[in-house]
Design a protein around this motif. Structure first.
Motif, PDB file in Angstrom:
ATOM      1  N   GLY A  16     -13.897  18.399 -10.680  1.00 50.25           N
ATOM      2  CA  GLY A  16     -13.476  17.022 -10.402  1.00 50.25           C
ATOM      3  C   GLY A  16     -12.889  16.855  -9.014  1.00 50.25           C
ATOM      4  N   THR A  17     -12.370  15.651  -8.764  1.00 55.19           N
ATOM      5  CA  THR A  17     -11.780  15.358  -7.450  1.00 55.19           C
ATOM      6  C   THR A  17     -10.369  14.807  -7.643  1.00 55.19           C
ATOM      7  OG1 THR A  17     -12.802  13.198  -7.566  1.00 55.19           O
ATOM      8  CG2 THR A  17     -13.963  14.823  -6.238  1.00 55.19           C
ATOM      9  N   CYS A  18      -9.687  14.612  -6.536  1.00 57.65           N
ATOM     10  CA  CYS A  18      -8.303  14.134  -6.568  1.00 57.65           C
ATOM     11  C   CYS A  18      -8.181  12.904  -7.464  1.00 57.65           C
ATOM     12  CB  CYS A  18      -7.879  13.789  -5.137  1.00 57.65           C
ATOM     13  SG  CYS A  18      -6.168  13.325  -4.963  1.00 57.65           S
ATOM     14  N   GLY A  19      -7.295  12.967  -8.427  1.00 55.51           N
ATOM     15  CA  GLY A  19      -7.128  11.846  -9.362  1.00 55.51           C
ATOM     16  C   GLY A  19      -7.872  12.081 -10.654  1.00 55.51           C
ATOM     17  N   SER A  20      -8.843  13.017 -10.642  1.00 57.04           N
ATOM     18  CA  SER A  20      -9.596  13.270 -11.880  1.00 57.04           C
ATOM     19  C   SER A  20      -9.934  14.755 -12.035  1.00 57.04           C
ATOM     20  CB  SER A  20     -10.880  12.428 -11.884  1.00 57.04           C
ATOM     21  OG  SER A  20     -11.704  12.849 -10.810  1.00 57.04           O
ATOM     22  N   ARG A  48       0.861  -1.196   0.000  1.00 53.62           N
ATOM     23  CA  ARG A  48       0.000   0.000   0.000  1.00 53.62           C
ATOM     24  C   ARG A  48       0.886   1.231   0.000  1.00 53.62           C
ATOM     25  NH1 ARG A  48      -5.333   0.954   0.797  1.00 53.62           N
ATOM     26  NH2 ARG A  48      -5.975   2.787   1.984  1.00 53.62           N
ATOM     27  N   ARG A  49       0.638   2.089  -0.958  1.00 50.81           N
ATOM     28  CA  ARG A  49       1.559   3.194  -1.170  1.00 50.81           C
ATOM     29  C   ARG A  49       0.786   4.474  -1.445  1.00 50.81           C
ATOM     30  NH1 ARG A  49       5.283   5.208  -4.988  1.00 50.81           N
ATOM     31  NH2 ARG A  49       3.855   4.750  -6.677  1.00 50.81           N
ATOM     32  N   LEU A  50       1.253   5.530  -0.841  1.00 47.73           N
ATOM     33  CA  LEU A  50       0.667   6.827  -1.157  1.00 47.73           C
ATOM     34  C   LEU A  50       1.440   7.365  -2.360  1.00 47.73           C
ATOM     35  CD1 LEU A  50      -0.494   9.298   1.422  1.00 47.73           C
ATOM     36  CD2 LEU A  50       0.937  10.178  -0.395  1.00 47.73           C
ATOM     37  N   SER A  51       0.784   7.422  -3.500  1.00 48.74           N
ATOM     38  CA  SER A  51       1.527   7.765  -4.714  1.00 48.74           C
ATOM     39  C   SER A  51       1.372   9.237  -5.103  1.00 48.74           C
ATOM     40  CB  SER A  51       1.080   6.888  -5.861  1.00 48.74           C
ATOM     41  OG  SER A  51      -0.308   7.028  -6.035  1.00 48.74           O
ATOM     42  N   GLY A  52       0.365   9.876  -4.590  1.00 46.13           N
ATOM     43  CA  GLY A  52       0.184  11.276  -4.970  1.00 46.13           C
ATOM     44  C   GLY A  52      -0.628  12.032  -3.934  1.00 46.13           C
ATOM     45  N   VAL A  53      -0.503  13.358  -4.005  1.00 48.64           N
ATOM     46  CA  VAL A  53      -1.264  14.204  -3.075  1.00 48.64           C
ATOM     47  C   VAL A  53      -1.998  15.290  -3.853  1.00 48.64           C
ATOM     48  CG1 VAL A  53       0.115  13.813  -1.003  1.00 48.64           C
ATOM     49  CG2 VAL A  53       0.857  15.539  -2.631  1.00 48.64           C
ATOM     50  N   CYS A  54      -3.103  15.707  -3.328  1.00 46.08           N
ATOM     51  CA  CYS A  54      -3.903  16.734  -4.001  1.00 46.08           C
ATOM     52  C   CYS A  54      -4.323  17.794  -2.998  1.00 46.08           C
ATOM     53  CB  CYS A  54      -5.209  16.156  -4.536  1.00 46.08           C
ATOM     54  SG  CYS A  54      -5.028  14.955  -5.833  1.00 46.08           S
ATOM     55  N   ALA A  58      -6.687  23.951  -7.656  1.00 45.94           N
ATOM     56  CA  ALA A  58      -6.635  22.484  -7.532  1.00 45.94           C
ATOM     57  C   ALA A  58      -5.275  22.021  -8.010  1.00 45.94           C
ATOM     58  CB  ALA A  58      -7.737  21.839  -8.360  1.00 45.94           C
ATOM     59  N   VAL A  59      -4.646  21.164  -7.201  1.00 50.18           N
ATOM     60  CA  VAL A  59      -3.317  20.660  -7.565  1.00 50.18           C
ATOM     61  C   VAL A  59      -3.283  19.155  -7.316  1.00 50.18           C
ATOM     62  CG1 VAL A  59      -0.835  20.743  -7.018  1.00 50.18           C
ATOM     63  CG2 VAL A  59      -2.201  22.834  -6.881  1.00 50.18           C
ATOM     64  N   GLU A  60      -2.670  18.429  -8.264  1.00 47.71           N
ATOM     65  CA  GLU A  60      -2.374  17.014  -7.999  1.00 47.71           C
ATOM     66  C   GLU A  60      -0.893  16.818  -8.272  1.00 47.71           C
ATOM     67  OE1 GLU A  60      -4.676  13.999 -10.105  1.00 47.71           O
ATOM     68  OE2 GLU A  60      -2.975  12.602  -9.896  1.00 47.71           O
ATOM     69  N   ALA A  61      -0.177  16.278  -7.289  1.00 42.58           N
ATOM     70  CA  ALA A  61       1.264  16.080  -7.447  1.00 42.58           C
ATOM     71  C   ALA A  61       1.622  14.635  -7.139  1.00 42.58           C
ATOM     72  CB  ALA A  61       2.004  17.006  -6.496  1.00 42.58           C
ATOM     73  N   MET A  62       2.614  14.116  -7.860  1.00 42.15           N
ATOM     74  CA  MET A  62       3.016  12.734  -7.633  1.00 42.15           C
ATOM     75  C   MET A  62       4.186  12.696  -6.638  1.00 42.15           C
ATOM     76  SD  MET A  62       0.769  11.823  -9.585  1.00 42.15           S
ATOM     77  CE  MET A  62       0.847  10.072  -9.308  1.00 42.15           C
ATOM     78  N   CYS A  63       4.187  11.674  -5.786  1.00 43.13           N
ATOM     79  CA  CYS A  63       5.279  11.528  -4.819  1.00 43.13           C
ATOM     80  C   CYS A  63       6.085  10.289  -5.196  1.00 43.13           C
ATOM     81  CB  CYS A  63       4.736  11.291  -3.414  1.00 43.13           C
ATOM     82  SG  CYS A  63       3.634  12.567  -2.817  1.00 43.13           S
ATOM     83  N   LYS A 117       1.146  17.005 -11.604  1.00 45.92           N
ATOM     84  CA  LYS A 117       0.361  16.393 -12.674  1.00 45.92           C
ATOM     85  C   LYS A 117      -0.766  17.309 -13.137  1.00 45.92           C
ATOM     86  CE  LYS A 117      -1.651  11.920 -13.539  1.00 45.92           C
ATOM     87  NZ  LYS A 117      -2.350  10.830 -12.887  1.00 45.92           N
ATOM     88  N   PHE A 118      -1.291  18.086 -12.195  1.00 43.87           N
ATOM     89  CA  PHE A 118      -2.389  18.982 -12.530  1.00 43.87           C
ATOM     90  C   PHE A 118      -2.302  20.200 -11.624  1.00 43.87           C
ATOM     91  CE2 PHE A 118      -6.510  20.871 -11.986  1.00 43.87           C
ATOM     92  CZ  PHE A 118      -7.061  20.837 -13.255  1.00 43.87           C
TER      93      PHE A 118
END
Ligand code: GAL
Length: 847
Positions: free
Chosen positions: A790-794, A732-738, A841-846, A781-782
């Motif tokens: 939309g929401t986190c991931g979309s 289980r991994r946290l791959s991104g944050v929004c 709105a921001v989505e970033a990959m970790c 990413k966004f």
């Protein structure tokens, strides 16, 4: 004389020391007071056996970081007193170690001893053996029950006293609980119920812990025991006696899951609303049930049908990772509440109506230390209200918190903290000691159906399942024979007779002449079930072997819950020349458990290994089969699960530890999901649910600490079929944050005196992103400032968008573990799309 004087001085000094060391816990209407100091208690429920000691410090630390000043746990009687007077406090059951970890973290502890606890735990925590002590009836005015209950309670209290854990001894236990929600069932027990409740309270007080006792949902507590509230909302609750503080022992932050049912979710906006409303209306202690739900390892899950996962949609997920934005938003709430603590606990509120469903409660009206809570209880509309000469936009179903009675630092519906993208990364099982290129080889053991050894019992007719197994195992074989005459028509015309079964629960696999003929189970709301299946019978002797199963014993859905039976109540075969043959009164042979359990196949080594057969091609779709493989742990340190989506029902072990029952059954087609989830309005567990059409539980948590560096023995007992070659690990991994933040609503200042004051910016106007330790923001990413949707991931760009947002955010965040930016005109173009309230709105990959 001199000696006497020094002796007396020494005595006085010792007395002083003792007095200084003790932490006096008192209370009044407004709050608990610890050493005379009023405390707002924010408590996090973490049940120690639902994780492992290696996880405890991390869970407690996360709770503290999340703003809790207290940890709460039940004590699980059946795990500790495994037979009369035979105690177990090892490993996950090391209560003292857990309590010490909480103490070392500088937190208070609420010990809910019960020892009946409910908690979706097997038999509600009461040991199954106690049901078989002659004359025992649980939870009523019954001598054997009271005797064992008092003995266990005293045992736990003495353990805690021995460690000086009670606040009265200088420790950190500030409250203890006896019984659990007994008030709900008391009347069903009649006068004996009333006597028992009163006995329980007195028995608790006799333990002399020096700290107050609580009883939750207990309307008839005596004046020296505090009754508390449990529920999704408790703002309307009033303790029984006026001198008691208003305390909430269970704020259900989500709900538990049952096999075949939906995945419950409760939005953080609603939880925060419920907490803020409770505090607004005079509450001074909130315990999140659960803050970390964890896992029902082994056969601890109650039932019937509670899943192995007890995730509960809690602020810390089953695997020990913060669930975002739930954890973060509650942390912000706690910060805001802390700012109000002084005003809150030292004043009585003044309530002012601000509209039909809007009100403000002011603590310390007109004084320097003033805090106000403005709530809008409207389930549909945001409202603008006027208070202290200023307008406030209060979203529907929300509370705004003003620790200085002027500025809003927090609104329960405006989630400004980050959310996250969490992945389950599946990994093939790697054979230990072989080259990774080698396929994993499973060894196999196939169960014999029916009477696999000497019978445990033979009866004309049926026995009760639980009374026979005494819960030593889930499994009980009911086996009978029937002789089919060669003159039966169905033997000639190919028709199949119907096997008609009725069971009190919980689940069943049917075998006729060693062939699996289907399975059936009750549902979480109705454990009795009926089952009909066409069967192939031959002329002469036929064996009908029915494997009945329990899936967790009742917790308490009514009084006398321990008498709820399980197992078969009727078996018939229809389609004979003479009609239906009722086998219910035939001779039945009983065998407790399956052979593999008896042989100890799940154990790591020993003589049992001789029973395993190596395979070259892994057999699949085979009922009643045990599989064993020796594997390496998944690399890294992320939490691990077993992906069982290609399996049916059974149990799984790693290195001899029972991971739990697994059952991948899909959610019932009759249930509807609500993934859109409008947080507004009262919550109930069907609201905001997900998982429709999906396996109830696919991933089964295996604590990292159960792994060895290599040579891990994985054993699976599959009851119905499935493809073990598809069993995988998943990490289980946290791959991104929004983050999603909106501009402040415009405020109208009605009096000039409030103008120009230093406005505390709400934390929700600061973009804060944080990747897990040792990872960095590798990609934005966004990013859009404007009207993103939309929401986190979309997330997607809306009608209004500032194209420079991505580079701004990249500059601030790229290659950093955490970064922050204020939503100000300096950073963002506030003149963009005038007249429109803009969001970021921001989505970033970790990575
Ligand atoms: C309460 C009970 C808890 C738990 C909860 C539901 O009524 O006190 O132990 O069962 O319900 O999760």
């Amino acid at each position: 004389m001199k000696e006497l004087f020094s002796f007396l001085s020494l005595l006085f000094l010792t007395f002083l020391l003792v007095v200084v060391e003790a932490n006096n816990v008192t209370y009044d209407r407004r709050s608990l007071q610890i050493n005379g100091e009023r405390k707002l208690i924010i408590s996090a429920a973490i049940h120690y056996p639902r994780s492992v000691p290696e996880m405890w410090p991390g869970l407690v630390r996360l709770a503290k970081e999340g703003g809790a000043n207290t940890i709460e746990t039940y004590v699980f009687w059946d795990g500790h007193e495994i037979a009369p007077d035979k105690y177990n406090f090892d490993g996950r059951w090391d209560l003292v170690k857990f309590v010490k970890i909480v103490q070392d973290a500088g937190l208070y502890l609420i010990l809910r001893i019960g020892p009946y606890v409910a908690a979706e735990w097997n038999f509600g925590g009461v040991p199954a053996w106690l049901h078989y002590v002659p004359g025992t009836i649980f939870r009523t005015d019954n001598e054997p029950f009271k005797y064992y209950m008092e003995k266990f309670t005293a045992h736990i209290v003495n353990m805690m006293k021995h460690e000086k854990f009670f606040a009265s001894q200088g420790g950190h236990i500030i409250l203890s609980q006896v019984e659990n929600e007994y008030g709900t069932y008391e009347e069903e027990y009649g006068e004996a119920g009333r006597l028992y409740a009163s006995w329980a309270a007195k028995m608790a007080l006799r333990q002399n812990t020096g700290v107050p006792w609580i009883m939750c949902k207990q309307w008839d507590v005596p004046t020296d025991v505090i009754n508390t509230c449990n529920g999704f909302y408790c703002d309307d609750f009033h303790p029984r006696h006026p001198h008691m503080p208003k305390m909430w022992t269970e704020n259900w932050v989500g709900w538990f899951k049952t096999y075949g049912s939906i995945v419950p979710h409760r939005s953080v906006e609603d939880i925060a609303y419920s907490v803020a409303r409770f505090i607004q209306k005079g509450g001074s202690l909130v315990n999140y049930y659960m803050y970390h739900g964890g896992t029902n390892f082994g056969r601890t899950s109650g039932g019937p049908f509670i899943t192995t996962s007890y995730d509960y949609d809690a602020p810390i997920d089953e695997f020990g990772l913060p669930r975002l934005p739930k954890w973060g938003h509650l942390k912000e709430l706690h910060k805001a509440l802390k700012l109000c603590e002084n005003a809150l606990l030292n004043n009585e509120p003044v309530t002012l109506g601000l509209g039909l469903l809007q009100e403000v409660d002011v603590y310390g009206y007109g004084s320097e230390t003033c805090a106000a809570f403005i709530s809008n209880m409207d389930t549909g509309d945001d409202k603008i209200v006027y208070f202290h000469g200023k307008s406030f936009h209060v979203p529907a179903w929300s509370v705004s918190i003003l620790p200085d009675c002027k500025n809003v630092v927090f609104n329960t519906a405006e989630v400004g903290s980050q959310s996250s993208l969490v992945e389950m990364v599946t990994l093939d099982l790697k054979p230990s000691g072989l080259s990774p290129k080698n396929d994993l080889k499973w060894e196999v053991f196939t169960e014999k159906t029916g009477i696999w050894d000497d019978a445990d019992d033979v009866q004309q007719g049926f026995v009760d399942h639980i009374d026979t197994t005494k819960d030593a195992t889930d499994y009980l074989w009911y086996t009978t024979r029937l002789h089919v005459d060669s003159t039966e028509e169905f033997l000639k015309d190919g028709r199949k007779p119907m096997l008609l079964i009725e069971s009190q629960g919980h689940a069943l696999h049917t075998f006729v002449n060693n062939v699996h003929h289907g399975s059936a189970a009750g549902t979480d709301t109705l454990s009795p079930f009926t089952f009909e299946v066409p069967v192939t019978l031959k002329a002469g002797e036929n064996e009908i072997a029915l494997l009945s199963m329990t899936v967790g014993l009742q917790t308490a859905s009514s009084a006398f819950y321990e008498f709820a039976g399980a197992g078969l109540t009727s078996v018939k075969v229809d389609g004979f020349n003479n009609g239906t043959w009722d086998l219910s009164t035939s001779k039945w042979v009983y065998k407790i458990g399956v052979q593999g359990e008896h042989l100890g196949l799940h154990m790591i080594d020993g003589p049992y290994n001789v029973n395993w057969k190596p395979t070259t091609v892994t057999p699949k779709d085979q009922p009643l089969t045990w599989y064993k493989a020796v594997v390496d742990p998944p690399p890294g340190s992320d939490p691990v699960a077993l992906d069982m989506v290609h399996m049916g029902k059974g149990q799984a072990w790693l290195n001899g530890e029972l991971i739990g029952r697994y059952w991948t059954m899909k959610t019932s087609a009759f249930l509807e999901c609500d993934p859109k989830c409008d947080y507004r309005g009262e919550y109930e567990p069907a609201k905001c649910s997900t998982g429709c059409g999906e396996p109830t539980q696919r991933w089964y948590h295996i604590p990292r600490s159960w792994f060895r560096p290599s040579g891990n023995v994985l054993v699976v007992f599959e009851e119905t079929g499935g493809d073990p070659s598809q069993i995988k690990f998943a990490t289980r991994r946290l791959s991104g944050v929004c983050i999603y933040l909106s501009e402040e609503y415009p405020t109208i200042e009605m009096y000039s005196e409030t103008k120009g004051e230093d406005v505390n910016h709400k934390s929700s106007f600061i973009m804060q992103l944080e990747c897990p330790p040792k990872t960095r923001i590798s990609r934005v990413k966004f990013a859009s400032f404007g009207t993103p949707v939309g929401t986190c991931g979309s997330f997607a760009i809306g009608d209004c968008h500032d194209p420079s947002t991505a580079s701004l955010v990249e500059q601030a965040c790229w290659n950093k573990t955490n970064c922050s930016m204020e939503l100000t005109g300096e950073n963002f173009d506030k003149d963009l799309c005038p007249g429109i309230r803009k969001s970021l709105a921001v989505e970033a990959m970790c990575s």
